[in-house]
Design a protein around this motif. Sequence first.
Motif, PDB file in Angstrom:
ATOM      1  N   GLU A  45      85.741  10.273  37.433  1.00 49.48           N
ATOM      2  CA  GLU A  45      86.758  10.694  38.393  1.00 49.48           C
ATOM      3  C   GLU A  45      86.116  10.788  39.775  1.00 49.48           C
ATOM      4  OE1 GLU A  45      89.069  14.710  39.656  1.00 49.48           O
ATOM      5  OE2 GLU A  45      88.688  14.417  37.516  1.00 49.48           O
ATOM      6  N   ARG A  46      86.646  10.036  40.726  1.00 44.24           N
ATOM      7  CA  ARG A  46      86.061   9.967  42.055  1.00 44.24           C
ATOM      8  C   ARG A  46      86.818  10.852  43.036  1.00 44.24           C
ATOM      9  NH1 ARG A  46      84.867   5.892  39.201  1.00 44.24           N
ATOM     10  NH2 ARG A  46      83.064   4.540  39.612  1.00 44.24           N
ATOM     11  N   PRO A  47      86.198  11.885  43.554  1.00 43.14           N
ATOM     12  CA  PRO A  47      86.867  12.678  44.594  1.00 43.14           C
ATOM     13  C   PRO A  47      86.850  11.923  45.915  1.00 43.14           C
ATOM     14  CG  PRO A  47      84.636  13.471  44.285  1.00 43.14           C
ATOM     15  CD  PRO A  47      84.857  12.417  43.234  1.00 43.14           C
ATOM     16  N   ARG A  68      76.990   8.158  49.130  1.00 41.63           N
ATOM     17  CA  ARG A  68      77.539   9.514  49.127  1.00 41.63           C
ATOM     18  C   ARG A  68      78.304   9.793  47.836  1.00 41.63           C
ATOM     19  NH1 ARG A  68      81.152  10.519  54.073  1.00 41.63           N
ATOM     20  NH2 ARG A  68      81.125  12.619  53.189  1.00 41.63           N
ATOM     21  N   GLN A  69      79.111   8.836  47.392  1.00 43.18           N
ATOM     22  CA  GLN A  69      79.865   9.036  46.159  1.00 43.18           C
ATOM     23  C   GLN A  69      78.917   9.164  44.966  1.00 43.18           C
ATOM     24  OE1 GLN A  69      82.431  10.304  44.493  1.00 43.18           O
ATOM     25  NE2 GLN A  69      83.912   8.879  45.446  1.00 43.18           N
ATOM     26  N   PHE A  70      77.873   8.359  44.933  1.00 42.62           N
ATOM     27  CA  PHE A  70      76.897   8.439  43.846  1.00 42.62           C
ATOM     28  C   PHE A  70      76.244   9.823  43.832  1.00 42.62           C
ATOM     29  CE2 PHE A  70      72.589   7.881  42.134  1.00 42.62           C
ATOM     30  CZ  PHE A  70      72.889   7.325  40.895  1.00 42.62           C
ATOM     31  N   ALA A  71      75.935  10.331  45.022  1.00 47.83           N
ATOM     32  CA  ALA A  71      75.318  11.655  45.112  1.00 47.83           C
ATOM     33  C   ALA A  71      76.272  12.739  44.619  1.00 47.83           C
ATOM     34  CB  ALA A  71      74.889  11.937  46.550  1.00 47.83           C
ATOM     35  N   VAL A  72      77.567  12.596  44.904  1.00 53.43           N
ATOM     36  CA  VAL A  72      78.550  13.565  44.424  1.00 53.43           C
ATOM     37  C   VAL A  72      78.705  13.456  42.906  1.00 53.43           C
ATOM     38  CG1 VAL A  72      81.002  14.189  44.450  1.00 53.43           C
ATOM     39  CG2 VAL A  72      79.819  13.715  46.601  1.00 53.43           C
ATOM     40  N   LEU A  73      78.814  12.229  42.401  1.00 60.82           N
ATOM     41  CA  LEU A  73      79.014  12.033  40.967  1.00 60.82           C
ATOM     42  C   LEU A  73      77.829  12.525  40.138  1.00 60.82           C
ATOM     43  CD1 LEU A  73      80.637   8.465  40.906  1.00 60.82           C
ATOM     44  CD2 LEU A  73      81.781  10.678  40.687  1.00 60.82           C
ATOM     45  N   THR A  74      76.634  12.446  40.704  1.00 61.49           N
ATOM     46  CA  THR A  74      75.437  12.879  39.972  1.00 61.49           C
ATOM     47  C   THR A  74      75.059  14.321  40.273  1.00 61.49           C
ATOM     48  OG1 THR A  74      74.043  11.940  41.733  1.00 61.49           O
ATOM     49  CG2 THR A  74      74.496  10.548  39.809  1.00 61.49           C
TER      50      THR A  74
END
Length: 348
Positions: free
Chosen positions: A51-53, A177-183
């Motif tokens: 799920e991508r914020p 940035r999305q990768f950092a949030v997802l991880t």
Amino acid sequence: MSSSTSSSDTGAWKRFFTRAVATAAIGVAATYAFVALVDPWGVLPFHIPAERPPISTNARYAFPGLARSDRFNAAIFGTSTMRMLRPAELNQAFDAHFANLAMNAATAYEQSRLFEVFLRAHPQPRAIVIGLDHVWCDPAPLQRYTPRAFPEAFYEASPWPAYREMLSFYAVQEAVRQFAVLTGLMRQRYGRDGYTRFLPPEDRYDAARAAAHLPPVPQDADWTKPTPPADVTFPPLALLHTMVSATPEPTRLVLVFMPLWLGAQGAPGSDSVARAEACKRQVVAMARTRPNTVVLDYWRASPITREPTHYWDPMHYRDAIAERIEATLRRAARGAPGPSEDYADLTP
């Protein structure tokens, strides 16, 4: 001897150039694959399942993926005048799951495109709320875009054109940035339902400073005196008519003229008020074409718009006003909420 050396040097340079090009091509391919798999905006058909914020400051990139999400079956559309409304405060009343898809300074065209994305993904939505302000009531030729980038490929029915947007410095930045949030390496900044507070905290409100940025209210104006509507055409309303007509009849549709600060509305009898009245009448006529539609008018003289301490600036109201609007919308879930000092119920 010199000829042999020259031939050797030429061969070495060719090998170096070939290796450099190959290395660059591999690097570009690897970067592109990373961006496509992370899919920072959730618009590609193949990506890492997660799920991508929203992660982008430009909601024009962040919201098409959110509009397609099966976590929602209701949506709020508009400009920043609608961003203060919290989906969680509407869900129970509408028996729905709202996403707030309002975008800062969004043109009518941009809003209509996002509406198309949402309706394609949710052909039978529970509810739709559309905030109306000066963007919709503008007699000037239709403006499609703002200086903010608008990725048309994200709004197409087919997901494949979106791959074109994935090879850019911006896409790489947002994928990281999305990768950092997802991880879990970075805290998400924006709400997963589209709502994010963008105004300062209430404890930082400075009434004197806010009042200094509000246009004065015309003195001795008789706000009870009606202003005849102007005979004018509003190009954006053609897009709204398409949106209203496309909304399925079982869907609760609420059209809301937002509460512009009274000093910014114009004096009674002025051209600006006459245009606003014309716009409202045309929207009401539009609402008559479908059942299950509510029209509310906060864009008028009222206890909300007369009080300067209700505003941060001429367009953006404070939390207490957002709560009053949310309460009205909850009543609109069951039908026309009836008259109030805060607004006029224009439901046909």
